[in-house]
Design a protein around this motif. Sequence first.
Motif, PDB file in Angstrom:
ATOM      1  N   THR A  95      44.563 -23.002  28.149  1.00  0.00           N
ATOM      2  CA  THR A  95      44.754 -23.582  26.821  1.00  0.00           C
ATOM      3  C   THR A  95      45.493 -22.618  25.897  1.00  0.00           C
ATOM      4  N   LEU A  96      45.115 -21.338  25.945  1.00  0.00           N
ATOM      5  CA  LEU A  96      45.756 -20.347  25.080  1.00  0.00           C
ATOM      6  C   LEU A  96      47.234 -20.196  25.413  1.00  0.00           C
ATOM      7  N   GLU A 149      49.280 -23.091  24.150  1.00  0.00           N
ATOM      8  CA  GLU A 149      49.469 -23.036  22.697  1.00  0.00           C
ATOM      9  C   GLU A 149      50.516 -21.987  22.321  1.00  0.00           C
ATOM     10  N   LEU A 150      50.500 -20.834  23.004  1.00  0.00           N
ATOM     11  CA  LEU A 150      51.491 -19.802  22.727  1.00  0.00           C
ATOM     12  C   LEU A 150      52.888 -20.236  23.130  1.00  0.00           C
ATOM     13  N   ASP A 154      49.763 -12.751  17.595  1.00  0.00           N
ATOM     14  CA  ASP A 154      49.483 -14.099  18.080  1.00  0.00           C
ATOM     15  C   ASP A 154      48.448 -14.114  19.202  1.00  0.00           C
ATOM     16  N   ILE A 155      48.202 -12.977  19.828  1.00  0.00           N
ATOM     17  CA  ILE A 155      47.215 -12.904  20.904  1.00  0.00           C
ATOM     18  C   ILE A 155      45.843 -12.670  20.286  1.00  0.00           C
ATOM     19  N   PRO A 156      44.876 -13.520  20.565  1.00  0.00           N
ATOM     20  CA  PRO A 156      43.556 -13.375  19.931  1.00  0.00           C
ATOM     21  C   PRO A 156      42.847 -12.097  20.339  1.00  0.00           C
ATOM     22  N   GLN A 169      40.014 -21.484  29.367  1.00  0.00           N
ATOM     23  CA  GLN A 169      40.372 -20.941  28.054  1.00  0.00           C
ATOM     24  C   GLN A 169      41.745 -20.272  28.108  1.00  0.00           C
ATOM     25  N   MET A 170      42.056 -19.587  29.205  1.00  0.00           N
ATOM     26  CA  MET A 170      43.353 -18.934  29.352  1.00  0.00           C
ATOM     27  C   MET A 170      44.475 -19.957  29.418  1.00  0.00           C
ATOM     28  N   CYS A 219      39.708 -13.052  33.608  1.00  0.00           N
ATOM     29  CA  CYS A 219      40.547 -13.997  32.861  1.00  0.00           C
ATOM     30  C   CYS A 219      40.666 -15.335  33.562  1.00  0.00           C
ATOM     31  N   LEU A 260      41.230 -11.521  23.871  1.00  0.00           N
ATOM     32  CA  LEU A 260      42.107 -11.201  24.997  1.00  0.00           C
ATOM     33  C   LEU A 260      42.777  -9.844  24.820  1.00  0.00           C
TER      34      LEU A 260
END
Length: 680
Positions: A374-375, A378-379, A392-394, A371-372, A364, A397
């Motif tokens: 940014t995610l 956003e969350l 909400d978790i893609p 990427q982590m 991760c 992941l």
Amino acid sequence: MSGQPGVHPYRREVELTVATRLGLDFLFLVAAFCLARGALLEELFPFGPAAVITAAVRRSRLLWPVALISMAGSWFSSPAPAYSRLLLFLLLGLIFTLYPGLRRGSILTQATLAPVTIILVRGLSLTLWQPSFYGWVQVIFEALLAWGLSLAFLEATMTTRQEERLLGGGLFLAGVLLGLQGWQLFGLSLQGLISRYILLLASLAGGPGTGAAAGAAVGFLPSLSQVVTPALAGLLAFAGLIAGSLKSLGKPGVVSGFLLAHLLLASYFLGQDSALAALKEGGLVALALAATPSFLINYLQRFLAAPVTMPAVQEGHGRQERLKTALKSLARSLKFTGFKESPMVTVRQVARATCRGCPAGKVCWELEGEQMVTLLQELLQKGSHGSLTTADIPEWLSSRCGRCRELLAALTGEASKMQVRPPEDGLNNWLAATFEALAAMLVNGGPNTGAGVGAGEELPLWQVTVGTAAAPRYQAEVSGDTCLAGLLEPGRQLLVLGDGMGAGREAAETSATAIELVRDLLAAGFTPEMALRTINMILLLRSPKESFTTCDLALINCGTGTAEFYKLGACPTFIQRDGQVKTLSSHSLPAGILEDLQVEPLREELQDGDLLVMVSDGILEAHRDINEKERWLAKALQRVGDARPQEIADRLLKQARALVDGKPRDDMTVIVARMERNGV
């Protein structure tokens, strides 16, 4: 940038109370008594000498108490105590008392005293009374074990590496448990009770892997002191695995898993009587675990878990990659206007609470770190407007993350701290989106927009040595000043000093944000004027209330020796040359007050041996006479001679604190740099 220049906030050291120190000393004496009794295979006693040497080096005031308590422990270790062991502890105490310089020697020298004294005392006793080949083999083996234990104990008390601390602490704890052999509490083995309590703590703090490892370790201990079959190791390892698997249910889940697995295997392998004893032991340790304070469990979780590393730009990336990183940093600062902390600090807190010790952490945060980040941001933004769910978790992941519930809880907790965003912050969102779009355009390559990269492409002819010193204002825990020193590519030395509005954590966060963004923008190729104006606009937009900081920036060209100084509300810069002191000052306002910021550079040709000094206003205002606030520092610089920059910085800070009787009215920070020509 070459290297990773750091931001250096002031940190106050934790001071232990007298009662706490006495309690820790008492626990260490109890441990020393048990270590002196701890035996391997009923014949080897290597733990006692290692404990005395550790006390002599790390806790010198406890040398003789530990030596005497070890003698008492050795005396009660068996029905027929060996008088040579008493003489061994007495000799170690005398050696460190007569030669106190040994405490300042190397760890290898200190640890070597254990085998030397064991061979001398025990070997002499063996030669005089019971000479035998087996006896000498036993003495030599005990001496080697004591040498290794001494090295482990001494290294664990001073190292910052987690592996060495775990090794030393584990061996120390193993010796204490071996010293409890034969003691009982309510008819139950005290060694077994403490071993199972340790297993439960490890399972609750570290999960199934740590619980299984702790179970195997404590279960194997009885076979080290006696020649017995180590069947208990497998039993407790399985119990620790099951208990750790139920860590998410808290203390009840860990205790239930432990009792279920322990009773099942004990009744099957050890018989009904052992199962009843296991039930009694499990009940007592369950009560002990329930009474364990949460701060101790949290400390063990931080101690056992590997640190989470945040993604960083690699050295080999070009200017376009660094420009993309700088633009994303600007976008994050604007997006997080509702949070008290900076974006990376907030994400780091979520990762620390969730991802420590996770087997997938390497994937991760090292392979998909950007990427982590940014995610999670956003969350966090989504969580500030409503509750988060597993949907909400893609998928990329959630398919590998076994801690989705903990991740959502940490995100919700941080999002709840978010302040209400005013409606006019739409401009922030627009700027953030613009910066992100520019960063996305650079992913596939683009023109070199790094305007303002100065000369200095040739081989650097100058070397800059830097020293810093800082102290917070009186009775403050955190300094509102932030300083940074680093080498920009190619061949440019950066010195920055910022003083946030007010004092404490809020001022420190403001100045740190500004200084870090200055560093990122300059590294990406922005001109200093553009970088400072961008910082000014960020401070104006990022918070609905007034937020500003001074910024004192020096950019030294290591190829030509020229320096540019940019001052936004900063104190004068002092240049000492051949005993004469020159001051450079500007009357510009701090960043974050006016939209139209005037940035005018001051240029200076530096020479070999020049001393450059940058200070915050807490240093200058230490003098009570306002007319002397610059003059006293200039006089002090005339007397520094050829001292190293770090020594000069420490000396200036000490003098400034002395002027206010050790009670600074404002944060104090000093940066000292010396120019030296490289030999060619």
